[in-house]
Design an enzyme around this catalytic site. Structure first.
Site, mmCIF file in Angstrom:
data_model
loop_
_atom_site.group_PDB
_atom_site.id
_atom_site.type_symbol
_atom_site.label_atom_id
_atom_site.label_comp_id
_atom_site.label_asym_id
_atom_site.label_seq_id
_atom_site.Cartn_x
_atom_site.Cartn_y
_atom_site.Cartn_z
ATOM 1 N N GLU A 245 0.822 -1.211 0.000
ATOM 2 C CA GLU A 245 0.000 0.000 0.000
ATOM 3 C C GLU A 245 0.859 1.265 0.000
ATOM 4 O OE1 GLU A 245 -2.866 0.115 3.207
ATOM 5 O OE2 GLU A 245 -3.490 2.150 2.720
ATOM 6 N N LYS B 294 -6.848 -0.415 12.172
ATOM 7 C CA LYS B 294 -6.251 -0.839 10.895
ATOM 8 C C LYS B 294 -5.042 0.041 10.584
ATOM 9 C CE LYS B 294 -5.793 -1.124 6.183
ATOM 10 N NZ LYS B 294 -5.010 -0.258 5.287
ATOM 11 N N ASP C 116 4.541 -13.961 12.016
ATOM 12 C CA ASP C 116 3.181 -14.425 11.747
ATOM 13 C C ASP C 116 2.204 -13.252 11.912
ATOM 14 O OD1 ASP C 116 0.641 -15.532 11.791
ATOM 15 O OD2 ASP C 116 1.297 -17.357 12.817
ATOM 16 N N HIS D 258 -2.371 10.544 -0.026
ATOM 17 C CA HIS D 258 -2.562 9.160 -0.417
ATOM 18 C C HIS D 258 -2.676 9.047 -1.932
ATOM 19 C CE1 HIS D 258 -4.133 5.071 0.073
ATOM 20 N NE2 HIS D 258 -3.724 5.159 1.315
#
Ligand code: NAD
Length: 429
Positions: free
Chosen positions: A85, A263, A279, A377
């Site tokens: 991203e 998030k 992990d 962004h």
């Protein structure tokens, strides 16, 4: 450019990949072979990949970057991040710079204790069984520790036993919990092996039948914490501080916002997990379960204003990561990522990851509370848009520039521009 041992590297993003790598090589003492491996396509060879998982048909690559400017517990870090991203690495670096205004980010961890659960069913008198399990604690610990002499020698191993009775749709169950200090390993294999080994003993003690024997990813005894005081001027003034605190308060009170708030934290945490081959599913599971532990899903971080008007951010979350075990030492690029980070223990890695999560969170909240995230962004995303419509070479840069100038960073516009430019160039030749 020589930067010595600081991660504060202005203009790092403007350098070529080779120039950046030269700085990182000097910072982390990478060998020429390691540098070659980073530059070569396919740092992960097929022979290793084929032994890592089943049914291998190839490898997939992802960009590996370093976030700059991180000062954590007084130590300089270049933080390797693997992520698809755009804007995450830039945002982390930017927030890390702001966080230096009052001495950088502080971080700490608890002991690296993971919990293995042993499910016991068909117990007539579960509360009696619970007492018997607790009374046999030493014997259970001894049996568990026989499984992992290496871990025990390093000062880790099973340390405690707990037991609870839960009431389920199919009746009561006794859940025995083994607390294991995993030292520098994430520990799932180690804990699961121990949980399986003590199962017959638990059956004998309880008189019940053991079913599941498995680690929990809700690692409440393996927490990482990060906190920072950010100068109000460095963050953009008192109004921005208020905006960030209000943005956090929104998330703290509304699970829909909290999910996205968290998030944003995981953008940073997972990028480091991927770079070091940890992990990340375990981390995601642990983070969100921890955020919901009160029964009300909320934020992992807190933002407030202190009496000087400065911004104060704190983060606490489970952080089950390792620097040995799993795939961490198997993937050659992950090994280099750990070398770039320069962490000596799994606890130090967890502290860095919490600090990165906090910085990432600050970057998102600051953008959201001011100009919105789309400006930065979309500028960074414009390259992906140009490439996705088929632009190559310098056409990518021209299309990006035009879209940014026009304020139309969209696929339809990229397509139009590509057609236009291709036509013009066709006419010229
Ligand atoms: P591992 O078994 O590969 O390594 C751990 C072992 O390394 C220890 O048991 C110890 O014997 C040894 N060791 C050597 N030096 C050590 C040190 N300094 N500190 C600690 N141990 C040291 O791996 P692991 O960490 O037990 O398990 C991690 C793997 O388990 C990951 O690949 C994860 O994806 C997988 N896994 C996860 C889950 C889950 O999260 N639910 C379930 C199953 C498996």
């Amino acid at each position: 450019m020589s930067v010595g041992k600081t991660s504060r590297i202005p203009g790092f993003y403007k350098l070529s990949v080779e120039e950046r790598l030269k700085i990182v090589q000097e910072f982390a003492g990478l060998t020429d072979e390691e540098v070659k491996l980073l530059l070569a396509p396919g740092g992960l060879g097929l022979d290793i990949a084929d032994r890592m998982i089943e049914n291998v048909i190839g490898t997939i690559q992802m960009p590996l970057a370093v976030a700059v400017n991180f000062l954590i517990n007084g130590k300089e870090y270049l933080v390797p991040m693997a992520i698809e991203e755009p804007s995450v690495v830039a945002a982390a670096s930017n927030a890390a710079k702001i966080c230096r205004s009052k001495g950088g980010i502080r971080a700490s961890t608890t002991d690296p204790i993971m919990i293995g659960q042993i499910q016991v069913v068909k117990v007539k008198d579960p509360y009696r069984a619970r007492m018997d399990v607790l009374a046999a604690k030493e014997e259970i610990i001894e049996k568990a520790n026989e499984q992992d002499p290496i871990l025990v020698k390093l000062g880790g191993g099973a340390k405690d036993v707990d037991a609870k009775v839960i009431h389920t749709p199919v009746g009561p169950m006794v859940i025995v919990e083994l607390h294991v200090d995993c030292r520098d390993a994430m520990g799932a294999n180690a804990v699961n092996t121990m949980a399986e080994a003590v199962a017959p003993l638990i059956e004998r003690i309880t008189g019940g039948t053991v079913r599941l024997r498995i680690i929990t990813n809700l690692a409440v005894k393996r927490l990482a914490r990060a906190w920072v005081v950010v100068d109000k001027e460095a963050v953009g003034g008192e109004e921005v501080v208020d905006g960030i605190v209000e943005a956090w308060a929104f998330a703290a009170s509304d699970p829909y916002r909290a999910a996205t708030h968290n998030k944003g934290i995981m953008n940073g945490v997972i990028a480091v997990a991927l770079a070091t081959c940890n992990d990340h599913r375990a981390l995601e599971a642990g983070a969100h379960a921890y955020a919901a532990r009160s029964g009300h899903y909320t934020t992992l971080s807190f933002w407030e204003k202190n009496e000087d008007g400065d911004l104060v951010g704190t983060l606490e979350m489970p952080m089950a990561v390792g620097i040995v075990g799993g795939a961490t030492k198997v993937h050659p690029v992950a090994r280099i990522a750990l070398k770039i980070l320069g962490v000596k223990t799994a606890r130090e890695l967890a502290e860095v990851m919490a600090a990165v999560g906090l910085a990432q969170n600050l970057a998102a909240l600051r953008a959201l509370a001011t100009e919105g995230i789309q400006r930065g962004h979309m500028k960074l995303h414009a390259r992906n848009i140009a490439i996705s419509v088929g632009a190559t070479g310098e056409l990518v840069d021209i299309i990006v520039q035009r879209m940014v100038e026009e304020g139309k960073i969209r696929m339809d516009r990229a397509k139009e521009l590509l057609e236009e430019l291709t036509r013009e160039r066709g006419l010229q030749t």
